[in-house]
Design a protein around this motif. Structure first.
Motif, PDB file in Angstrom:
ATOM      1  N   HIS A 136       0.418  -1.513  -0.060  1.00 20.92           N
ATOM      2  CA  HIS A 136       0.328   0.401   0.035  1.00 20.92           C
ATOM      3  C   HIS A 136       0.692   1.153  -0.212  1.00 20.92           C
ATOM      4  O   HIS A 136       0.280   2.633  -0.475  1.00 20.92           O
ATOM      5  CB  HIS A 136      -1.221   0.046   1.019  1.00 20.92           C
ATOM      6  N   LYS A 137       1.531   0.992   0.184  1.00 20.13           N
ATOM      7  CA  LYS A 137       3.194   2.117   0.799  1.00 20.13           C
ATOM      8  C   LYS A 137       3.641   2.365  -0.155  1.00 20.13           C
ATOM      9  O   LYS A 137       3.519   3.372  -0.853  1.00 20.13           O
ATOM     10  CB  LYS A 137       3.949   1.863   1.899  1.00 20.13           C
ATOM     11  N   GLN A 138       3.631   1.146  -1.360  1.00 16.22           N
ATOM     12  CA  GLN A 138       4.146   1.826  -2.634  1.00 16.22           C
ATOM     13  C   GLN A 138       3.694   2.120  -3.654  1.00 16.22           C
ATOM     14  O   GLN A 138       3.804   3.234  -4.661  1.00 16.22           O
ATOM     15  CB  GLN A 138       4.674   0.009  -2.965  1.00 16.22           C
ATOM     16  N   THR A 139       1.980   2.246  -3.013  1.00 17.68           N
ATOM     17  CA  THR A 139       0.885   2.462  -4.322  1.00 17.68           C
ATOM     18  C   THR A 139       0.903   4.187  -3.992  1.00 17.68           C
ATOM     19  O   THR A 139       0.745   4.483  -4.804  1.00 17.68           O
ATOM     20  CB  THR A 139      -0.248   1.764  -3.901  1.00 17.68           C
ATOM     21  N   CYS A 140       0.713   4.325  -2.565  1.00 18.01           N
ATOM     22  CA  CYS A 140       0.922   5.612  -2.274  1.00 18.01           C
ATOM     23  C   CYS A 140       2.095   6.466  -3.145  1.00 18.01           C
ATOM     24  O   CYS A 140       1.998   7.828  -2.724  1.00 18.01           O
ATOM     25  CB  CYS A 140       0.794   5.378  -0.600  1.00 18.01           C
ATOM     26  N   LYS A 141       3.572   5.915  -3.031  1.00 19.86           N
ATOM     27  CA  LYS A 141       4.419   6.769  -4.047  1.00 19.86           C
ATOM     28  C   LYS A 141       3.871   7.437  -4.956  1.00 19.86           C
ATOM     29  O   LYS A 141       4.358   8.367  -5.105  1.00 19.86           O
ATOM     30  CB  LYS A 141       5.607   6.013  -3.485  1.00 19.86           C
ATOM     31  N   LYS A 142       3.752   6.825  -5.624  1.00 20.26           N
ATOM     32  CA  LYS A 142       2.490   6.447  -6.777  1.00 20.26           C
ATOM     33  C   LYS A 142       1.470   7.677  -6.801  1.00 20.26           C
ATOM     34  O   LYS A 142       1.481   8.791  -7.667  1.00 20.26           O
ATOM     35  CB  LYS A 142       2.725   5.096  -7.649  1.00 20.26           C
ATOM     36  N   ASP A 143       1.195   7.035  -6.165  1.00 20.27           N
ATOM     37  CA  ASP A 143      -0.074   8.146  -5.899  1.00 20.27           C
ATOM     38  C   ASP A 143      -0.553   8.869  -4.561  1.00 20.27           C
ATOM     39  O   ASP A 143      -1.141   8.396  -3.720  1.00 20.27           O
ATOM     40  CB  ASP A 143      -2.110   7.799  -6.262  1.00 20.27           C
ATOM     41  N   LYS A 144       0.042   9.795  -4.072  1.00 19.33           N
ATOM     42  CA  LYS A 144      -0.322  10.708  -3.246  1.00 19.33           C
ATOM     43  C   LYS A 144      -1.416  10.616  -2.950  1.00 19.33           C
ATOM     44  O   LYS A 144      -2.253  10.779  -1.408  1.00 19.33           O
ATOM     45  CB  LYS A 144      -0.076  12.142  -3.325  1.00 19.33           C
ATOM     46  N   GLY A 145      -2.752  10.660  -3.293  1.00 19.01           N
ATOM     47  CA  GLY A 145      -3.882  10.316  -2.605  1.00 19.01           C
ATOM     48  C   GLY A 145      -4.445   9.487  -2.140  1.00 19.01           C
ATOM     49  O   GLY A 145      -5.658   9.331  -1.939  1.00 19.01           O
ATOM     50  N   ALA A 146      -3.697   7.949  -2.679  1.00 10.41           N
ATOM     51  CA  ALA A 146      -4.299   6.547  -2.030  1.00 10.41           C
ATOM     52  C   ALA A 146      -5.005   6.860  -0.846  1.00 10.41           C
ATOM     53  O   ALA A 146      -4.179   6.977   0.177  1.00 10.41           O
ATOM     54  CB  ALA A 146      -3.296   5.516  -2.268  1.00 10.41           C
ATOM     55  N   ALA A 147      -5.970   6.280  -0.928  1.00 10.85           N
ATOM     56  CA  ALA A 147      -6.517   6.598   0.593  1.00 10.85           C
ATOM     57  C   ALA A 147      -6.825   5.447   1.256  1.00 10.85           C
ATOM     58  O   ALA A 147      -6.255   4.802   2.867  1.00 10.85           O
ATOM     59  CB  ALA A 147      -7.732   7.295   1.355  1.00 10.85           C
ATOM     60  N   MET A 148      -7.004   4.463   0.869  1.00 12.99           N
ATOM     61  CA  MET A 148      -7.236   2.670   1.316  1.00 12.99           C
ATOM     62  C   MET A 148      -7.298   1.660   0.186  1.00 12.99           C
ATOM     63  O   MET A 148      -7.592   1.950  -0.426  1.00 12.99           O
ATOM     64  CB  MET A 148      -8.841   3.323   2.044  1.00 12.99           C
ATOM     65  N   THR A 149      -6.385   0.733   0.588  1.00 17.78           N
ATOM     66  CA  THR A 149      -6.194  -0.498  -0.354  1.00 17.78           C
ATOM     67  C   THR A 149      -7.560  -1.583   0.021  1.00 17.78           C
ATOM     68  O   THR A 149      -6.959  -1.784   1.191  1.00 17.78           O
ATOM     69  CB  THR A 149      -4.799  -0.683  -0.372  1.00 17.78           C
ATOM     70  N   LEU A 150      -8.453  -1.685  -0.878  1.00 16.65           N
ATOM     71  CA  LEU A 150      -9.066  -2.976  -0.013  1.00 16.65           C
ATOM     72  C   LEU A 150      -8.440  -4.195  -0.143  1.00 16.65           C
ATOM     73  O   LEU A 150      -7.892  -4.675  -1.441  1.00 16.65           O
ATOM     74  CB  LEU A 150     -10.519  -2.389  -0.303  1.00 16.65           C
ATOM     75  N   VAL A 151      -8.988  -4.959   0.712  1.00 18.63           N
ATOM     76  CA  VAL A 151      -8.402  -6.405   0.717  1.00 18.63           C
ATOM     77  C   VAL A 151      -9.532  -7.140   0.657  1.00 18.63           C
ATOM     78  O   VAL A 151     -10.413  -7.529   1.165  1.00 18.63           O
ATOM     79  CB  VAL A 151      -7.579  -6.522   1.867  1.00 18.63           C
ATOM     80  N   TYR A 152      -9.441  -8.405  -0.646  1.00 19.72           N
ATOM     81  CA  TYR A 152     -10.464  -8.734  -1.256  1.00 19.72           C
ATOM     82  C   TYR A 152     -10.603 -10.217  -1.503  1.00 19.72           C
ATOM     83  O   TYR A 152      -8.722 -10.765  -2.103  1.00 19.72           O
ATOM     84  CB  TYR A 152     -11.385  -8.106  -2.748  1.00 19.72           C
ATOM     85  N   LYS A 153     -10.794 -10.977  -1.398  1.00 24.27           N
ATOM     86  CA  LYS A 153     -10.449 -12.884  -1.574  1.00 24.27           C
ATOM     87  C   LYS A 153     -11.390 -13.321  -2.815  1.00 24.27           C
ATOM     88  O   LYS A 153     -12.253 -13.038  -2.976  1.00 24.27           O
ATOM     89  CB  LYS A 153     -11.300 -13.566  -0.097  1.00 24.27           C
ATOM     90  N   LYS A 154     -10.559 -13.727  -3.850  1.00 24.12           N
ATOM     91  CA  LYS A 154     -11.602 -13.720  -4.927  1.00 24.12           C
ATOM     92  C   LYS A 154     -12.496 -15.185  -4.684  1.00 24.12           C
ATOM     93  O   LYS A 154     -11.405 -16.341  -4.382  1.00 24.12           O
ATOM     94  CB  LYS A 154     -10.717 -13.885  -6.019  1.00 24.12           C
ATOM     95  N   VAL A 155     -13.412 -15.720  -4.817  1.00 26.32           N
ATOM     96  CA  VAL A 155     -14.324 -17.106  -4.515  1.00 26.32           C
ATOM     97  C   VAL A 155     -14.795 -17.122  -5.957  1.00 26.32           C
ATOM     98  O   VAL A 155     -14.874 -16.094  -6.579  1.00 26.32           O
ATOM     99  CB  VAL A 155     -15.028 -17.348  -3.040  1.00 26.32           C
TER     100      VAL A 155
END
Lengths: 646, 352
Positions: A136-155
């Motif tokens: 998530h921190k890596q994502t935030c480096k690319k996009d300063k506005g990244a607030a939340m990363t949601l975690v999903y499981k594919k079923v």
């Protein structure tokens, strides 16, 4: 324990689910102490966090905080493994009613230092939180506005984690995993279409669509999340937050991302009785490894594996003629007598199960005594219950702790709880509830693991259903603030109806007025319906009824948002009563309006009957109106007919 | 007074904390690999011994035993840790006996004395109150050197067993097997690597070996029987060597040894001595430990609710499946393992 404070991964665990899916069981004990496959939820989440590299955890309790605090203190004293590597704080606040309130409280107290993990107490997972947070921190480096990363499981789409919960539709940018659309459907929604705005497709080279995601209630958050909650007081749940961010992306300068879990990572949330059973089974089948039926206890290998995923504690005794068929867990010091057959069930500690008992698909907690010849199917029995001889307990019966069930009782989909703990009396809640709890008979034929069906209270209703509240709103003089509020709601709705605004915006407007004037939720329910029936168009219209029908049809989503629970339906009916008395254009029409509401599925029969009784008792002005009497006659006939046809 | 009969000594809080930290490190994945676990267990026990208040043999034995028991209860699958505890217990007993003999009469070795001495070693701890910590330090240092060098000692035997143009088969990824095969790389042999349950790890190991100059072919584990007739030797690393000459191998390896038995292909089991456990095939608690079934079937399928998937952590290879154990004392046949057991551990300590 001296740890570099800067690099410690922080986690916030919301200890309440803010809904009534597990009532009355969680009335007596906090959600965290609800056992799943013999282990309390709190143990799963704490062990998962410790193993996932989290160094500091904040448990945020809104109810029963003291019990949780004592429990955590006891664990720390007993040197539970997580307590050695993780700092656990218990925070309490009785005033918080929603997850949004919790986040605002956290923001106000400044508990969060940086990026953090946000999970619910109902999550069972084996993921590595630290590495996901790093992502998530890596994502935030690319996009300063990244607030939340949601975690999903594919079923799979048919998987019980999706089919018995609210399915999600998610559209995301394929290259960056940025969430573009997030929609939650009602359970068993029959909607066959999805709407995808054209600009979503035009502005991204590749868009991924997911319909088969199981939400595990895990989110990786940036430091900006708590302030966002503080700034937007109408964010009450995580879904509100997601929705709000997606609608106002530019204004809030925030965006959302998502991560799918890989093969060996397990994550699921216990949201209702059905997912409770699914998670139980998954734990027994070792899907959540290294979380097992022995999570949270220091010494391991206390269970004997007997094949077919039957586990028994070393100190329990099973009669030679008893049989465990499959997926059974038998706790310590439990005694199972002759000719008893158990399958797909969890039996707690110190239970005594008599002769010729059949237990299927049920969850029996600790210290329960079940006498001979009982049949227990798809039910939940809490601690210290006594079930006498020859009882049949079936289809989603929930029995709270300390209840004594008489000899030969036949229970089908009832909820039992003891009225006074020391008197051990038993109380049948209104029989109408049994229909709501009824097992879904059509459910995947012959599958005895169906579990408990329940009507769906929407989780974002924060109002604890206190239907017995006799404080009649009519009697009390309407204070100024509420009058202003009513006027504002009428204005918003009238404007919305004229300009054909989206109902979502109207809900937002109503919610903001609600906060501005500090209106209780049940009052909001009341006033929204009151306002609907007072829109100025009505007084001008010639055919009042057809206009009312149009209005109801147009504002269906608004009604659906507020009128969900039993108590809100009563609010709605009271509002109808009030309107019929006060608005001259509705004079004599009360029965017809009720008919419209009934046809629109806003109100149900049980509530109507209960309300009618109230009316008669209170000698309301409209009780003798012709249309009303007629309506109830019709209703009775209709219900008799439907009974006959059954 | 034999400490194995008395009640377990209650550990001090500071020791409990230390053990908890050790357990947490392993559970949280900070400490991986049986060799590392064994080494940190040595350090843990060394700390406990040096910080203990009393240093008589009885005190130390109870202390180490209860520490070992606590670790074994929390981590039943880290067999190396409890083995290390047993080794240290043995060292304490030996040291106690030596000091008792010294203080008594002048030590003159005779056959009779040796026979008599065993009974003293077996049953009771003498009443001497020597401070054993100093001499124990040497034992512990020795044990640590042994643990550190054990994998290189095992691997130094590689060139005796692997020859040019031979076809060797191994199963799954294992650090020890990889090192063993790499040591023999100059022999220009051919390797067949059967994918274990963790396919990615297997592939990574194949890539590393290939870079080291070994010609590697990866096969699916379903093809093991088909290629076995051409294989000259099977090399596997054990999870635990059992007292009866059997071995616990990684899950799925039973198919390998069974096929090897059918074609009479020699099976070399790499077993550093810290993996030698005094447990037997009758203790079933280790033989049906299950782990997550994700390697067999993905969770995505909704059918997972209706099927029972068993993924055992270990496979049990009976003694007749194994030709030779390669330990750090050289090769020994399965029928000799019981002897190793009684040389390494005191029979009183088989059950911690």
């Amino acid at each position: 324990m001296e740890i570099d404070k800067e690099n410690v991964v922080q986690a916030v665990v919301i200890m309440d689910t803010f809904n009534s899916h597990f009532n009355p069981i969680i009335n007596n004990k906090p959600m965290g102490l609800l056992p799943v496959a013999g282990v309390s939820l709190i143990n799963y989440i704490l062990e998962a966090l410790a193993q996932g590299g989290v160094g500091e955890t904040i448990l945020f309790c809104c109810q029963d905080g003291q019990k949780m605090k004592d429990y955590v203190r006891q664990c720390t004293k007993d040197k539970a493994i997580w307590s050695l590597t993780m700092d656990v704080q218990v925070k309490m606040s009785d005033t918080c009613q929603t997850m949004g309130d919790v986040m605002r409280e956290i923001d106000a107290a400044g508990l969060i230092r940086g990026y953090f993990v946000l999970v619910g107490v109902n999550t069972v997972t084996n993921i590595n939180f630290a590495s996901l947070l790093e992502q998530h921190k890596q994502t935030c480096k690319k996009d300063k506005g990244a607030a939340m990363t949601l975690v999903y499981k594919k079923v799979a789409w048919e998987h019980p984690l999706i089919s018995s919960d609210k399915p999600i539709f998610l559209a995301a940018d394929a290259s960056s995993n940025k969430v573009l659309i997030h929609q939650k459907y009602k359970p068993k929604s029959t909607e066959k279409k999805i709407n995808l705005p054209l600009e979503v497709v035009l502005s991204h080279s590749e868009v991924k669509l997911h319909h088969n995601l199981a939400d595990a209630n895990i989110a990786l958050c940036s430091p900006s999340v708590p302030p966002l909650f503080s700034d937007n007081f109408d964010f009450q749940t995580r879904d509100d937050f997601i929705h709000g961010i997606l609608i106002n992306e530019e204004i809030l300068a925030s965006s959302l991302y998502y991560i799918l879990l890989k093969g060996s990572q397990y994550a699921a949330a216990v949201t209702n009785w059905k997912t409770y059973q699914t998670v139980c089974r998954d734990v027994l089948h070792n899907w959540a490894y290294p979380l097992t039926i022995e999570s949270g206890s220091f010494s391991q290998n206390n269970f004997l594996f007997m094949g077919n995923h039957n586990f028994r504690e070393k100190s329990c005794t099973l009669s030679r003629s008893s049989a465990l068929l499959e997926d059974v867990l038998v706790g310590a010091k439990t005694h199972v007598n002759d000719n008893t057959v158990i399958s797909k069930s969890v039996i707690g500690k110190n239970c005594i199960i008599g002769n010729n008992v059949t237990i299927t698909g049920s969850h029996i907690m600790n210290n329960v005594v079940i006498k001979d010849n009982c049949k227990i199917i798809n039910s939940f029995i809490d601690d210290n219950c006594d079930i006498e001889n020859d009882c049949t307990i079936d289809s989603g019966t929930i029995i709270a702790s300390n209840v004594k069930v008489e000899t030969g009782s036949q229970l089908k989909g009832n909820i039992l709880e003891s009225t006074e703990k020391d008197q051990e009396k038993l109380l049948f809640k209104s029989t109408s509830e049994s229909t709501e709890w009824d097992n879904e008979s059509s459910g995947s034929g012959g599958d005895d693991f169906i579990g408990f069906e329940k009507n769906w209270n929407d989780s974002d209703s924060c109002y604890s259903s206190d239907s017995s509240a006799e404080t009649s709103i009519l009697d009390s003089p309407v204070p100024d603030d509420t009058n202003i509020f009513l006027q504002e709601v009428i204005d918003s709705l009238a404007r919305g109806y004229e300009e054909k605004l989206k109902c979502d915006y109207l809900i937002l407007e109503i919610n903001s007025s609600r906060y501005a004037y500090n209106i209780q939720l049940h009052e909001v329910n009341f006033f929204v319906v009151r306002a609907l029936l007072s829109i100025p168009v009505l007084s001008e219209s010639k055919n009042v009824l057809s206009t009312v029908r149009n209005i109801l049809q147009y504002f269906r989503p608004v009604l659906a948002n507020y009128i969900k629970t039993k108590s809100s339906i009563m609010d709605c009916l009271r509002a109808v009563e009030d309107s019929c008395i006060k608005c001259e254009w509705l004079e004599g029409q009360s029965g017809l309006i009720l008919k419209l509401l009934y046809d629109a599925d806003v109100v149900d029969e049980d509530a109507l009957l209960a309300w009618y009784k109230d009316l008669q008792e209170n000698n309301s002005l409209i009780v003798n109106q012709k249309s009303l009497v007629k309506f109830f006659q019709w209703l009775e006939e209709a219900s008799e007919e439907s009974d006959e046809s059954d | 007074m034999s400490p194995s009969q008395g009640p377990v000594k209650k550990l001090d809080d500071k020791f409990v904390d230390k053990i908890g930290k050790f357990v947490a490190d392993i559970k949280n994945g900070k400490l991986k690999g049986s060799n590392n676990v064994a080494l940190s267990m040595v350090t843990l026990l060394e700390n406990i011994i040096s910080e203990s208040q009393h240093a008589t043999a009885y005190e130390l034995l109870s202390l180490v035993r209860s520490a070992g028991r606590r670790v074994a209860a929390a981590l039943p699958h880290q067999l190396a840790a409890s083995n290390v505890a047993r080794r240290i217990l043995r060292a304490i007993r030996d040291e106690n006996r030596a000091s008792a003999n010294q203080s008594g009469e002048a030590s003159g070795e005779s056959l009779q004395r040796l026979v008599l001495a065993t009974s003293a070693r077996r049953a009771t701890i003498g009443t001497t109150h020597h401070d054993l910590r100093e001499p124990l330090r040497d034992h512990i240092a020795e044990l640590r050197t042994e643990l550190e060098s054990s994998s290189s000692t095992v691997c130094s035997a590689a060139r005796e067993h692997v020859h040019a143009d031979e076809l060797i088969l191994t199963y799954g990824a294992s650090a020890l097997a990889e090192r063993f095969l790499r040591t023999a790389a100059s022999r220009r042999y051919k390797l067949i690597l059967a994918e274990g349950t963790d396919v990615q790890e297997s592939h990574a190991m194949a890539a590393r070996l290939s870079a080291a100059g070994v010609s590697v072919t990866i096969i699916s584990s379903a093809a093991i029987f088909a290629v076995m007739s051409r294989v000259n030797k099977v090399v596997v690393s054990v999870s635990a060597a059992l007292g009866g000459g059997a071995a616990l191998l990684a899950g799925g390896a039973h198919a390998v040894t069974q096929a090897a038995k059918y074609y009479s292909v020699p099976v070399l089991a790499l077993a550093p001595l810290y993996k030698l456990c005094p447990i037997h095939a009758s203790d079933d608690s280790h033989f049906n430990t299950l782990i997550a079934p994700t390697t067999a079937i993905p969770y995505e399928n909704h059918e997972v609710g209706d099927v029972h998937v068993y993924t055992p952590m270990y496979d049990f290879a009976p003694p007749d499946h194994i030709t030779l154990f390669i330990t750090n004392l050289g090769g020994s046949s399965p029928s000799y393992m019981y002897r190793m057991l009684s040389e390494l551990y005191d029979p009183n300590d088989y059950t911690l």
